[in-house]
Design a protein around this motif. Structure first.
Motif, short mmCIF file in Angstrom:
data_model
loop_
_atom_site.label_atom_id
_atom_site.label_comp_id
_atom_site.label_asym_id
_atom_site.label_seq_id
_atom_site.Cartn_x
_atom_site.Cartn_y
_atom_site.Cartn_z
N SER A 135 1.34 -1.20 0.09
CA SER A 135 -0.33 -0.40 -0.01
C SER A 135 0.54 1.19 -0.29
O SER A 135 1.25 2.12 1.56
N PRO A 136 1.28 2.08 -1.13
CA PRO A 136 2.60 2.80 -1.01
C PRO A 136 2.67 4.26 -0.20
O PRO A 136 3.00 5.04 -0.65
N GLN A 137 0.92 4.06 -0.30
CA GLN A 137 0.40 5.32 0.37
C GLN A 137 0.72 5.79 1.58
O GLN A 137 0.78 6.61 2.22
N THR A 138 1.18 4.58 2.04
CA THR A 138 0.78 4.60 3.64
C THR A 138 2.83 4.27 4.25
O THR A 138 3.26 3.00 3.28
N LEU A 139 2.99 5.13 4.65
CA LEU A 139 4.76 5.19 5.02
C LEU A 139 4.40 5.43 6.73
O LEU A 139 3.52 6.16 7.23
N TYR A 140 5.51 5.71 7.47
CA TYR A 140 6.14 5.51 8.88
C TYR A 140 7.31 6.32 8.88
O TYR A 140 8.26 6.22 8.24
N ALA A 141 7.34 7.43 10.06
CA ALA A 141 8.20 8.16 9.32
C ALA A 141 8.67 8.17 11.09
O ALA A 141 8.05 8.08 12.35
N GLY A 142 9.98 8.05 11.58
CA GLY A 142 10.77 8.42 12.89
C GLY A 142 11.69 9.70 13.14
O GLY A 142 11.80 10.52 12.32
N ALA A 143 10.48 10.27 14.04
CA ALA A 143 10.67 11.71 13.48
C ALA A 143 11.37 12.72 14.89
O ALA A 143 10.90 11.79 16.17
N TRP A 144 12.08 13.65 15.18
CA TRP A 144 12.83 14.03 16.28
C TRP A 144 12.56 15.26 15.71
O TRP A 144 12.81 15.93 15.23
N SER A 145 12.61 15.65 17.42
CA SER A 145 12.76 17.42 17.40
C SER A 145 13.14 18.20 19.11
O SER A 145 12.57 17.24 20.24
N LEU A 146 13.86 19.03 18.57
CA LEU A 146 13.73 19.90 20.54
C LEU A 146 13.65 20.93 20.37
O LEU A 146 13.63 21.66 19.31
N THR A 147 12.63 21.45 21.15
CA THR A 147 12.31 22.95 22.09
C THR A 147 12.84 23.60 22.57
O THR A 147 13.81 23.01 23.78
N ASP A 148 11.99 24.62 23.38
CA ASP A 148 12.90 25.10 24.64
C ASP A 148 12.37 23.75 26.08
O ASP A 148 13.50 24.45 27.29
N THR A 149 11.37 23.29 25.66
CA THR A 149 11.31 22.72 26.79
C THR A 149 11.25 21.53 26.45
O THR A 149 10.58 20.92 28.00
N ALA A 150 11.51 20.85 26.14
CA ALA A 150 11.07 19.27 25.46
C ALA A 150 11.88 18.83 25.15
O ALA A 150 12.04 19.54 23.66
N VAL A 151 12.18 17.03 24.71
CA VAL A 151 12.80 16.64 23.37
C VAL A 151 11.92 15.84 22.92
O VAL A 151 10.84 14.99 23.57
N ASN A 152 11.06 16.05 21.75
CA ASN A 152 10.19 14.55 20.82
C ASN A 152 10.39 14.02 20.20
O ASN A 152 11.09 14.18 19.42
N SER A 153 10.34 12.88 20.58
CA SER A 153 10.90 12.07 20.16
C SER A 153 9.74 10.50 19.30
O SER A 153 9.11 10.21 20.48
N ALA A 154 9.55 10.30 17.94
CA ALA A 154 8.35 9.90 17.92
C ALA A 154 7.82 9.14 16.69
O ALA A 154 8.57 9.53 15.32
N ILE A 155 7.17 8.51 17.05
CA ILE A 155 6.72 7.37 15.38
C ILE A 155 5.52 8.03 14.66
O ILE A 155 4.19 7.75 15.52
N PHE A 156 5.51 8.41 13.49
CA PHE A 156 4.03 8.95 13.02
C PHE A 156 3.75 7.85 12.03
O PHE A 156 4.42 7.16 11.11
N LYS A 157 2.53 8.39 11.13
CA LYS A 157 2.06 6.84 10.12
C LYS A 157 1.46 7.88 9.11
O LYS A 157 0.73 8.91 10.03
N THR A 158 1.37 7.34 7.62
CA THR A 158 0.09 8.41 7.01
C THR A 158 -0.39 7.18 6.16
O THR A 158 0.35 6.63 5.35
#
Length: 261
Positions: A139-162
């Protein structure tokens, strides 16, 4: 259960790699065959370009290499390369092909290309560093992504799906602090997805709805591979860098014959 293949090596990896390289070169010289040929890409000054990701198109005609804020494309097996700018202020960290699109995980989100890297449009997750991507082969419209972001207050790391090719993304799992370094979809069962972060491997068997830890004895897993002859067998390649005064670099290939159990 994931088991080492072979056992962890106590020899620093750079020494082992150097020794292996010398052995390969010697064997090649004796056989009269060059095993590896440097092909570039090179920058305008003739220096080799550091490539963080490499992908081949589904039809095998195109090779694309990800570099800093750019991709290099070859259509003749690496003999010649053309550079195309990528709209990011960071590096191109991961490249994957679907049948119709090229996806790039960058330091500032996902971008997509319908012309194999020449032009790009936003693919979502803006402002996040996307270290890993995986496309569902069924199902080529379906993808998973590992994303990471850094803000002034937190480090966010997560798995996303489209499920719409990157138009919208849903967070399906939260990871503590460290980036998701690798994602892979089981080619025999696309509901089974593997993810790796610092120190452990995760598995979902319901297309990302729930996740469980299947190994906690690893450092940074960089890649997964599946045995085409044994559908439940999965390999994971991991390694860690050196820490002065603490431990040498270390790594191994792990294998599970039961999907990580």
């Amino acid at each position: 259960m994931l088991e080492p293949v072979p056992r962890h090596c106590s020899v620093p990896l750079f020494r082992l790699a150097f020794a292996c390289a010398i052995s390969l070169l010697a064997a090649a010289a004796l056989a009269g065959v060059n095993q590896w040929t440097p092909l570039g890409p090179y920058d305008d000054g003739g220096a080799p370009v550091v490539c963080a990701s490499l992908v081949v198109s589904p039809d095998g005609s195109t090779v694309v290499a990800g570099a800093y804020a750019a991709v290099y494309r070859s259509e003749d097996g690496g003999q010649h390369w053309t550079r195309f700018q990528v709209p990011t202020s960071g590096g191109v960290l991961k490249l994957v092909f679907s049948p119709s699109l090229l996806y790039a995980g960058t330091g500032t989100g996902v971008v997509t290309s319908a012309d194999r890297g020449e032009t790009w449009t936003s693919g979502g997750l803006s402002g996040q560093a996307v270290y890993s991507l995986a496309v569902d082969p069924r199902s080529p419209q379906t993808l998973y992504a590992g994303a990471w972001s850094l803000t002034d207050t937190a480090v966010n790391s997560a798995i996303f799906k489209t499920q719409d090719g990157g138009t919208t993304w849903d967070q399906v799992h939260s990871v503590v602090y460290e980036p998701v370094t690798s994602l892979a979809i089981d080619p025999f069962d696309s509901a089974t997805v593997y993810a790796a972060s610092q120190g452990y491997i995760l598995r979902s068997q319901d297309a990302g709805s729930t996740w469980m830890t299947v190994n906690q004895d690893v450092s940074v897993v960089q890649s997964f591979a599946f045995d085409p002859a044994k559908p439940r067998r999965v390999f994971a390649g991991w390694g860690r860098g050196a820490s002065p005064g603490c431990f040498p670099p270390l790594g191994a290939v792990l294998r599970s014959s039961e999907q990580g159990d």
